[in-house]
Design a protein around this motif. Structure first.
Motif, short mmCIF file in Angstrom:
data_model
loop_
_atom_site.label_atom_id
_atom_site.label_comp_id
_atom_site.label_asym_id
_atom_site.label_seq_id
_atom_site.Cartn_x
_atom_site.Cartn_y
_atom_site.Cartn_z
N ARG A 1 -6.75 4.25 9.65
CA ARG A 1 -6.43 5.73 10.37
C ARG A 1 -4.83 5.82 10.59
O ARG A 1 -4.36 6.82 10.33
N GLU A 2 -4.12 4.75 11.00
CA GLU A 2 -2.71 5.01 11.08
C GLU A 2 -1.85 4.94 9.82
O GLU A 2 -1.09 5.79 9.79
N GLN A 3 -2.55 4.09 8.71
CA GLN A 3 -1.88 4.36 7.49
C GLN A 3 -2.06 6.06 6.92
O GLN A 3 -1.32 6.42 6.10
N ALA A 4 -3.13 6.37 7.21
CA ALA A 4 -3.80 7.72 6.76
C ALA A 4 -2.72 8.83 7.50
O ALA A 4 -2.35 9.92 6.64
N ARG A 5 -2.03 8.80 8.65
CA ARG A 5 -1.36 9.48 9.13
C ARG A 5 0.04 9.37 8.70
O ARG A 5 0.89 10.44 8.88
N ARG A 6 0.32 8.52 7.97
CA ARG A 6 1.71 8.46 7.53
C ARG A 6 2.19 8.95 6.39
O ARG A 6 1.53 9.79 5.54
#
Length: 121
Positions: free
Chosen positions: A116-121
């Motif tokens: 989820r955090e990588q998709a936000r970047r």
């Protein structure tokens, strides 16, 4: 990973409850439960006006963060009561006691949270 043991669940419930009680014990100064410490903007120098606006923005951000934390803690306690606590909301796998000890309001396992955090970047 195994499901959480009863003593682990009780430990996490007490941790969540203590955190919630701590947030609720913070003073409330305005209606709606928001703690806004607005700095009055009167005719002052431009630098003072900018400082006052910054202080007001910071107070509002702090209140928003506090409200988000309250929601997360209440949601975690509700999941505990319903028996859904400790399972990742994305993949359904157990989250793991060590992660929940650090972040008892966690809704996702480490792998799903990382994605989820990588998709936000």
């Amino acid at each position: 990973m195994d499901t959480l043991l009863p003593d682990q669940l009780e430990y996490l419930r007490s941790l969540l409850t203590r955190q919630l009680d701590g947030l609720l014990a913070q003073p409330q100064e305005s209606e709606g439960g928001l703690r806004v410490q607005a700095v009055e903007e009167i005719e002052t120098s431009p630098a003072d006006s900018a400082s006052n606006r910054t202080m007001n923005e910071l107070a509002l951000e702090a209140d928003a963060l506090r409200q988000n934390q309250l929601r997360a803690l209440r949601s975690a306690l509700a999941r505990l009561d319903s028996g859904d606590y400790g399972d990742c909301e994305q993949c359904g796998q157990p989250i793991g006691f060590q992660r929940l000890r650090v972040s008892p309001e966690a809704r996702f396992c480490i792998a799903c949270q990382t994605r989820r955090e990588q998709a936000r970047r």
